[in-house]
Design a protein around this motif. Structure first.
Motif, short mmCIF file in Angstrom:
data_model
loop_
_atom_site.label_atom_id
_atom_site.label_comp_id
_atom_site.label_asym_id
_atom_site.label_seq_id
_atom_site.Cartn_x
_atom_site.Cartn_y
_atom_site.Cartn_z
N THR A 163 -43.25 -31.79 -58.36
CA THR A 163 -43.11 -30.84 -59.46
C THR A 163 -42.73 -31.56 -60.74
O THR A 163 -42.17 -32.66 -60.70
CB THR A 163 -42.01 -29.79 -59.14
OG1 THR A 163 -40.74 -30.45 -59.06
CG2 THR A 163 -42.29 -29.09 -57.82
N TYR A 214 -39.20 -31.05 -51.99
CA TYR A 214 -39.85 -31.32 -53.27
C TYR A 214 -39.25 -32.56 -53.91
O TYR A 214 -38.13 -32.97 -53.61
CB TYR A 214 -39.73 -30.13 -54.22
CG TYR A 214 -38.30 -29.80 -54.59
CD1 TYR A 214 -37.64 -30.49 -55.60
CD2 TYR A 214 -37.61 -28.78 -53.94
CE1 TYR A 214 -36.33 -30.20 -55.95
CE2 TYR A 214 -36.30 -28.48 -54.27
CZ TYR A 214 -35.66 -29.19 -55.27
OH TYR A 214 -34.38 -28.91 -55.59
N MET A 225 -43.66 -31.01 -52.06
CA MET A 225 -44.26 -30.69 -53.35
C MET A 225 -43.81 -31.70 -54.41
O MET A 225 -42.65 -32.12 -54.43
CB MET A 225 -43.85 -29.29 -53.81
CG MET A 225 -44.22 -28.15 -52.88
SD MET A 225 -45.97 -27.75 -52.86
CE MET A 225 -46.27 -27.27 -54.56
N ALA A 258 -43.15 -24.64 -48.57
CA ALA A 258 -42.96 -26.08 -48.70
C ALA A 258 -41.67 -26.49 -48.01
O ALA A 258 -40.73 -25.70 -47.91
CB ALA A 258 -42.92 -26.48 -50.18
N LEU A 302 -49.76 -24.52 -55.88
CA LEU A 302 -49.15 -23.37 -55.21
C LEU A 302 -50.21 -22.51 -54.52
O LEU A 302 -49.96 -21.93 -53.45
CB LEU A 302 -48.35 -22.53 -56.20
CG LEU A 302 -47.07 -23.19 -56.73
CD1 LEU A 302 -46.41 -22.31 -57.79
CD2 LEU A 302 -46.08 -23.48 -55.60
N ILE A 319 -48.11 -29.86 -57.98
CA ILE A 319 -48.23 -28.49 -58.47
C ILE A 319 -49.46 -28.32 -59.35
O ILE A 319 -50.24 -27.38 -59.21
CB ILE A 319 -46.96 -28.09 -59.26
CG1 ILE A 319 -45.76 -27.92 -58.32
CG2 ILE A 319 -47.20 -26.81 -60.05
CD1 ILE A 319 -45.71 -26.62 -57.58
N GLY A 366 -42.31 -22.83 -54.63
CA GLY A 366 -42.91 -23.67 -53.59
C GLY A 366 -42.16 -23.56 -52.27
O GLY A 366 -42.77 -23.41 -51.21
N LEU A 385 -51.11 -24.31 -51.35
CA LEU A 385 -50.08 -24.07 -50.35
C LEU A 385 -50.19 -22.68 -49.74
O LEU A 385 -50.10 -22.51 -48.52
CB LEU A 385 -48.70 -24.27 -50.98
CG LEU A 385 -47.49 -24.06 -50.06
CD1 LEU A 385 -47.53 -25.03 -48.88
CD2 LEU A 385 -46.19 -24.23 -50.85
N ASP A 422 -40.93 -23.64 -60.32
CA ASP A 422 -41.98 -24.14 -59.44
C ASP A 422 -41.40 -24.60 -58.11
O ASP A 422 -41.98 -24.37 -57.05
CB ASP A 422 -42.72 -25.32 -60.10
CG ASP A 422 -43.69 -24.86 -61.18
OD1 ASP A 422 -44.00 -23.66 -61.22
OD2 ASP A 422 -44.12 -25.71 -61.98
N ARG A 423 -40.25 -25.26 -58.15
CA ARG A 423 -39.64 -25.75 -56.92
C ARG A 423 -39.26 -24.59 -56.01
O ARG A 423 -39.53 -24.60 -54.81
CB ARG A 423 -38.41 -26.58 -57.25
CG ARG A 423 -38.72 -27.81 -58.07
CD ARG A 423 -37.46 -28.52 -58.50
NE ARG A 423 -37.76 -29.52 -59.52
CZ ARG A 423 -36.84 -30.25 -60.13
NH1 ARG A 423 -35.58 -30.09 -59.83
NH2 ARG A 423 -37.19 -31.14 -61.04
#
Length: 231
Positions: free
Chosen positions: A80, A99, A78, A96, A62, A54, A91, A65, A87-88
């Motif tokens: 994180t 993660y 990802m 994504a 991000l 990230i 993503g 991506l 963020d997860r």
């Protein structure tokens, strides 16, 4: 042929550790340490799966991506910061496939990458069935394309896999652990919202082409793809 992996992370010590371990596990692995450079590299080189941090210099993960998904659908895992649920989720919403929180265990990373590749790569048994459908929603296995009422539904690799599971069981409730195992290639873990985020995106994409209310949430049980009169 070894599966080709690109690690995009500015932690050079971590990259060296992961590269060394992945190569012992049969992967062909490389690393890039800058987000903008990684994006340009990916316009010219193909990989089977990407590991994307990230927090990156040059361009945040991000943003890499988001830009990547405009021209490439390579599966992405990802990395994180531990505890950064936002963020997860963002993503996953941006395309994504999975993660892992940092610092990550190289063995777990390799296992996650194998799961992603297993679902995105060799599907000979699945492709014996050339098409799945429920009502106006069709999935073409060989081309990995989905349509609703003749309109294309652009799906990421993980979304496509989950929609396959739902269509195979259309008309019945599929629990989240089954969706995670069959769609994402791993058992559902505590507090893991990957299935929910991916299903939400599938719903939205179906709705954009007229497929409203096709996937029901069944509280405490899972999800059900609705069969209609056309099915």
């Amino acid at each position: 042929m070894d599966n080709r992996v690109l690690i995009i992370d500015d932690d050079r010590d971590l990259c060296a550790l992961l590269l060394e371990y992945l190569e012992t596990q049969g992967f062909e692995a490389q690393a890039v340490h800058d987000g903008a450079q990684a994006l340009e590299h990916l316009r010219q080189h193909h990989y089977d799966v990407l590991v994307l941090d990230i927090m990156l210099p040059g361009m945040l993960g991000l943003d890499v991506l988001r830009n990547l998904r405009e021209f490439d659908n390579t599966p992405v895992l990802m990395l994180t910061a531990r505890g950064e649920d936002t963020d997860r989720i963002v993503g996953l919403e941006m395309g994504a496939d999975d993660y892992l929180p940092k610092p990550c265990n190289p063995r777990e990373l390799a296992a996650r990458l194998r799961a992603i590749l297993r679902r995105a790569g060799d599907r000979r048994e699945e492709e014996e069935v050339s098409e799945l459908h429920a009502g106006d929603t069709h999935i073409h296995m060989a081309s990995r394309a989905a349509t609703h009422a003749g309109q294309p539904v652009p799906l990421t690799s993980a979304e496509f896999n989950l929609l396959c599971v739902l269509l195979r069981h259309a008309g019945t409730v599929v629990d989240k652990d089954t969706l995670s195992r069959e769609g994402l290639g791993r058992p559902l873990s505590a507090y893991d919202r990957s299935v929910d985020v991916h299903v939400s995106k599938i719903r939205r994409k179906l709705a954009e082409v007229g497929g409203d209310n096709l996937i029901l949430s069944v509280r405490g049980a899972g999800y059900q793809f609705v069969l209609d009169d056309a099915g």
